[in-house]
Enzyme design. Structure first.
Site, PDB file in Angstrom:
ATOM      1  N   GLU A  45       0.821  -1.215   0.000  1.00  0.00           N
ATOM      2  CA  GLU A  45       0.000   0.000   0.000  1.00  0.00           C
ATOM      3  C   GLU A  45       0.856   1.267   0.000  1.00  0.00           C
ATOM      4  O   GLU A  45       1.852   1.355   0.722  1.00  0.00           O
ATOM      5  CB  GLU A  45      -0.890  -0.005   1.250  1.00  0.00           C
ATOM      6  N   LYS A 118      -9.565   2.970  -2.033  1.00  0.00           N
ATOM      7  CA  LYS A 118      -9.842   2.430  -0.695  1.00  0.00           C
ATOM      8  C   LYS A 118     -11.157   2.974  -0.145  1.00  0.00           C
ATOM      9  O   LYS A 118     -11.352   4.183  -0.046  1.00  0.00           O
ATOM     10  CB  LYS A 118      -8.680   2.793   0.226  1.00  0.00           C
ATOM     11  N   CYS A 154      -5.575  -2.832   2.737  1.00  0.00           N
ATOM     12  CA  CYS A 154      -5.266  -2.815   4.167  1.00  0.00           C
ATOM     13  C   CYS A 154      -6.510  -2.900   5.053  1.00  0.00           C
ATOM     14  O   CYS A 154      -7.101  -3.958   5.199  1.00  0.00           O
ATOM     15  CB  CYS A 154      -4.412  -1.583   4.496  1.00  0.00           C
TER      16      CYS A 154
END
Length: 296
Positions: A45, A118, A154
Site C-alpha cells: 500500500e 480504498k 489494508c
C-alpha cells in the site's frame, strides 16, 4: 482462472521520495520475475510515498499523480517488460488540489485495466478525522488473462462485507496491498478468514520498516489458499514470496489432501434468511446504540 504463480513483494518506502521508491519496486519486480516467473505481483500500500505523508494533503497531491498518469504509465512499462500483472498501489490525485485517494491500479502487458480506491480509510488517514484520504465507493474486479482479480486495501480487509461483494462480483484472487501497523495476529486472522470466507486466493503484501509517523511495519506478507491455509509467508525484511495458484482450488478440502470438498460458502448461502435485513436497506446495517470504544 488458470494455473499461475503469484507473488507478494515487501520493502521499506522512503517517505515522499517517489523516484527512489519506484526504483526499489522495479528492482524487486525484476528479481521476482527472474526467480519465480510470477504472473501477478502485489506491491505494498502507498509504496510510492510511504503511508503517512510528511506535510499535508496538498503536499502529497503535488508529489503523486492522476490515475491513469505518469506513475501508472511506469507500471505498465514494467508489466510489459516482465510480462506480468502488477497490483500497483499509490496515492492518487483527485481533480481538485488536496483531494487524495488511496488507490491501487491493476496493470498488465495490455495496459491499465482497473483502479480501486480504498473504501475504508484507517482512522489516522481519514479525511473526516483530520487525515488526508477521501474514501472511494466501489469494489473492483477485473478480468486478466490469468483470471479475475479483485482488490481491497489494508483496513478494507477487516470488513467481511467488502470481500464478499468482491467475491460475488467474480473475483478468484483478491489482492490486499497494506501498510499494516497493528498486531500480527490481526493481520494473519483477517487474511486467512477473508480467503476462507469467500474461497478466494488472497495475496497480502505489507510494508516493512519505519513510517514517517514513527511506527514500524512488520512485513509478513502472505499468500493464502481458499481453504484458509497459508501457502507462503515473508519475514520482516525486504523480500518477496511466491506460490502457485491452481485453477480449481476448492476441489479438495486442503491443498494436497485426498478428501473432496463438499461445501461452498458462496453457493451454500441461505439467501432467504437475509431477506429481512436486505429489504430494510442501509438502515438495517446501522450499529445498535453503544458506548463508542474510543470514548471509554
Amino acid at each position: 482462472m488458470k494455473n499461475f504463480v503469484s507473488a507478494a513483494i515487501q520493502f521499506e518506502a522512503e517517505p515522499m521520495n517517489v523516484k527512489v521508491n519506484l526504483q526499489k519496486a522495479y528492482h524487486l519486480i525484476g528479481n521476482c520475475k527472474r526467480e519465480t516467473g510470477a504472473s501477478l505481483m502485489v506491491l505494498p500500500e502507498s509504496f510510492t510515498t510511504g503511508f503517512t505523508p510528511t506535510g499535508n494533503a496538498e503536499s502529497l497531491w503535488d508529489v503523486v499523480d492522476f490515475v491513469p498518469g505518469s506513475l501508472t504509465d511506469e507500471a505498465v512499462r514494467w508489466a510489459q517488460e516482465f510480462d506480468t500483472y502488477i497490483c500497483f498501489p499509490t496515492y492518487e490525485r483527485g481533480k481538485e488540489r488536496g483531494v487524495i485517494y488511496n488507490s491501487a491500479a491493476i496493470v498488465g502487458p495490455e495496459g491499465m485495466i482497473g483502479v480501486y480506491r480504498k473504501t475504508h480509510p484507517f482512522p489516522t488517514e481519514r479525511l473526516s478525522a483530520g487525515g488526508w484520504t477521501t474514501p472511494g465507493s466501489d469494489p473492483l474486479v477485473v478480468s486478466a488473462s490469468v483470471g479475475k482479480i479483485g482488490v481491497v486495501i489494508c483496513y478494507d480487509g477487516d470488513f467481511p462485507e467488502l470481500a464478499r461483494v468482491t467475491a460475488l462480483k467474480g473475483a478468484e484472487v483478491i489482492c490486499r496491498p497494506s501498510a499494516f501497523l497493528r498486531t500480527f495476529d490481526q493481520w494473519e486472522l483477517t487474511n486467512r478468514a477473508r480467503a476462507y470466507d469467500n474461497h478466494v486466493y488472497w495475496i497480502a503484501s505489507n510494508l516493512v520498516g519505519k513510517d514517517s509517523s514513527g511506527s514500524y511495519f512488520f512485513g509478513s506478507s502472505m499468500i493464502v489458499h481458499p481453504s484458509g491455509m497459508k501457502l507462503a509467508q515473508a519475514s520482516g525484511c525486504e523480500e518477496f514470496v511466491s506460490a502457485m495458484l491452481e485453477a480449481d482450488p476448492i476441489r479438495k478440502i486442503t491443498p494436497g489432501a485426498s478428501r473432496d470438498q463438499i461445501f461452498d460458502h458462496i453457493e451454500d448461502r441461505n439467501l432467504d434468511s437475509y431477506k429481512g435485513i436486505l429489504s430494510e436497506g442501509k438502515s438495517a446495517f446501522q450499529p445498535s446504540k453503544r458506548i463508542p470504544y474510543r470514548r471509554r
